[in-house]
Enzyme design. Structure first.
Site, PDB file in Angstrom:
ATOM      1  N   VAL B 167       0.832  -1.388  -0.015  1.00 52.01           N
ATOM      2  CA  VAL B 167      -0.178   0.023  -0.110  1.00 52.01           C
ATOM      3  C   VAL B 167       0.771   1.495  -0.121  1.00 52.01           C
ATOM      4  CG1 VAL B 167      -1.775   1.254   1.383  1.00 52.01           C
ATOM      5  CG2 VAL B 167      -1.777  -1.291   1.211  1.00 52.01           C
ATOM      6  N   HIS B 168       1.956   1.120   0.881  1.00 48.86           N
ATOM      7  CA  HIS B 168       3.030   2.423   0.961  1.00 48.86           C
ATOM      8  C   HIS B 168       3.516   2.776  -0.354  1.00 48.86           C
ATOM      9  CE1 HIS B 168       6.329   4.798   2.722  1.00 48.86           C
ATOM     10  NE2 HIS B 168       7.166   3.913   1.992  1.00 48.86           N
TER      11      HIS B 168
END
Ligand code: HEM
Ligand code: SF4
Ligand code: SF4
Lengths: 309, 210
Positions: B167-168
């Site tokens: 996600v990062h």
């Protein structure tokens, strides 16, 4: 090295079937603690046949020597003095791998082919595939495997799989002077044990029985115990061994859960990008550099995109 | 590079080097860790030469990553204290996903702050459980039931961290111009004004306070 004459029922970290066309009999070793005199001939035979040399220890006040299993001692005699019915009893147990039908060591092992379970029931470690992680030690309900300090590989009793493969009994069985260790098909060994247990019960040991714990699917090393109701008397033999629930979750449920989580994160990113598209800070904004822009009306951009679709 | 482009320094060279040490260590750890976790990925140990080497190297890389991350923790923890604005941001992530900005965001938004604390938690769990499971050096000092729990915690927190890092990374790719902050160290005025208006005003001196 795989033994070509022994088919493999299970292989560590290997989800696909292993060679198993042959149909061998399940074997078992029966250790009769009521006959054993604690002479340790089996310990010596094991170290001779397998060419192991544990360090010569010192006397620690009891007969146990070596005091624990190691990569150089795959079987050790454990001595325990207890008082039962007001009488002193000297309970002697030959400790080592139980060759579980449901082996926790194999379940835990992450390295393909480092642990195999032959179709005849023997659980064997193939050290050339071992990575030294010690997961097998955590997986085993009997605290059996040991890492060698020399090569960081795990070792334990292999029930002399090499001898059994050519129709011989394990070295310890061959050596035992009292006949306390016997070897044969599991079926036969249960029968032998029953005869012995009936005899013991008729002579005052009314709790005599066979140790073949169901929690690990039964074992291919079984004990005749005078006190089958209290296995723990025999230097901590577990009462109801089974693969720990923690290991069960780690090697079971966690995997599909983890796959779902990681796949969801990846797929979300991909589909978000191809539907919503990149989030750009437009160059025109540069023009009115005095005041920061008012927050855009909620949903405006979304509407624009919908129109564009 | 356009001459008209106005830039703001977001990360200095030391911060960028620190970040990429953590990132490279993370990738190595994830590759070897997933190889131990999934039998079907065991071949990934080949990246390290042999399976045995992968097993030996993994915990050492883990310690390097932890130390580098600890440096980042002390750099950024005070920027990541969660306030009311961040809660509002988190409640409106649906709007954010559509590409709309929500609230008067400072140096980091609610999502980035949440991610920061998830990473902190995972790093601590991974270090503690990793040391407990580390053979042949440390595992021998712990009882087997504790090692079992450590292995479960280690695998679970590793997978949470891996999903979080996906996600990062995606967030950095999605919000264009972000990667540049961690590669060249700079962002454009437009980027800062759109995504972090309060921080923009603070660093450009266009407004004090907040
Ligand atoms: C923080 C320091 C870390 C230490 C000390 C550490 C240590 C260990 C140790 C000792 C093992 C057992 C295998 C081996 O001996 O190599 C292991 C396995 C593993 N590690 Fe780490 N590790 C750390 C960080 C990480 C990170 C950041 C990740 C994820 C990206 C990770 C993912 C894994 C995974 C997935 C496994 C396999 C678990 C299983 O087999 O179920 N580790 N780690
Ligand atoms: S006693 Fe331990 S080492 Fe032996 S087969 Fe069972 S789980 Fe494996
Ligand atoms: S130490 Fe060796 S045998 Fe034991 S689990 Fe690890 S790879 Fe398998």
């Amino acid at each position: 090295m795989a033994l070509q004459s022994l088919d493999i029922l299970r292989r560590s970290a290997t989800p696909t079937p292993t060679p198993q066309a042959r149909n061998p009999q399940e074997v078992a070793k029966l250790i009769d603690t009521t006959v054993c005199i604690g002479c340790k001939a089996c310990q010596v035979a094991c170290s001779e046949w397998n060419e192991l040399r544990a360090e010569v220890g010192t006397c620690v006040g009891v007969y146990d020597n070596p005091t624990d299993l190691s990569s150089q001692a795959w079987t050790v005699m454990r001595f325990n003095e207890v008082e039962e019915k007001g009488k002193l009893e000297w309970l002697i147990r030959k400790d080592g791998c139980m060759h579980c039908a449901d082996p926790g060591c194999l379940k835990a092992c992450p390295s393909p082919g480092a642990i195999v379970q032959f179709k005849n029931g023997i659980v064997d470690f193939h050290q050339e595939n071992c990575i030294g992680c010690g997961y097998c030690i955590s997986g085993c309900p009997f605290n059996v495997p040991r890492l060698s300090p020399a090569d960081s590989k795990a070792y334990k009793c292999n029930l002399c799989s090499d001898r059994v493969a050519v129709g011989q009994e394990p070295a310890c069985v061959k050596t035992c002077p009292t006949g306390a260790i016997q070897f044969g098909s599991k079926e036969d060994m249960i029968e032998v044990a029953q005869t012995r247990i009936t005899d013991l019960q008729s002579r005052g040991y009314d709790q005599a029985g066979l140790y073949d714990p169901a929690g690990v699917g039964g074992t291919h090393v079984m004990y005749v115990l005078h006190h089958a109701d209290k296995p723990a008397l025999y230097s901590g033999l577990p009462d109801n061994p089974s693969i720990s629930a923690v290991v069960g979750v780690w090697k079971g449920m966690l995997k599909p859960l983890a796959t779902l989580g990681v796949a969801a994160a990846g797929l979300f990113g991909f589909f978000h990008y191809i539907t919503v598209g990149p989030n750009r800070a437009d160059d025109e904004d540069e023009a009115d550099h005095g005041t920061p822009p008012a927050p855009p009306a909620q949903g405006t951009k979304h509407k624009e995109r919908e129109n564009a679709l | 590079m356009k001459t008209s482009e106005k830039l703001i320094q977001r990360y200095c060279a030391a911060e960028r080097i620190n970040h990429w040490i953590v990132a490279v260590c993370f990738v190595l750890l994830a590759i070897s860790g997933l190889a131990f976790f999934y039998p079907a990925f065991f071949w990934l140990t080949g990246v390290f030469g042999t399976p045995q080497l992968a097993r030996i190297v993994h915990p050492f890389v883990g310690v390097v990553m932890f130390l580098a991350f600890a440096r980042q923790f002390f750099r950024y923890a005070h920027h990541n204290l969660i306030n009311k604005e961040d809660v509002t941001w988190m409640m409106s992530v649906k709007e954010v996903m559509k590409g709309n900005e929500v609230g008067d965001i400072g140096r980091y938004n609610g999502g980035q702050k949440g991610m920061f604390w998830v990473m902190v938690l995972c790093m601590i769990l991974l270090l503690v459980s990793g040391v407990i499971a580390w053979r042949p050096y440390f595992a021998g000092y712990f009882p087997i039931p504790i090692i079992r729990v450590a292995l479960l915690v280690h695998a679970a927190s590793a997978l949470v961290l891996i999903a979080s890092i996906i996600v990062h990374v995606y967030a950095a790719l999605w919000v264009q111009g972000t990667i540049r902050a961690m590669v060249e160290g700079v962002v454009t005025h437009a980027w800062a004004r759109k995504h972090h208006p309060r921080w923009f005003r603070q660093v450009t001196g266009k407004e004090t306070g907040h």
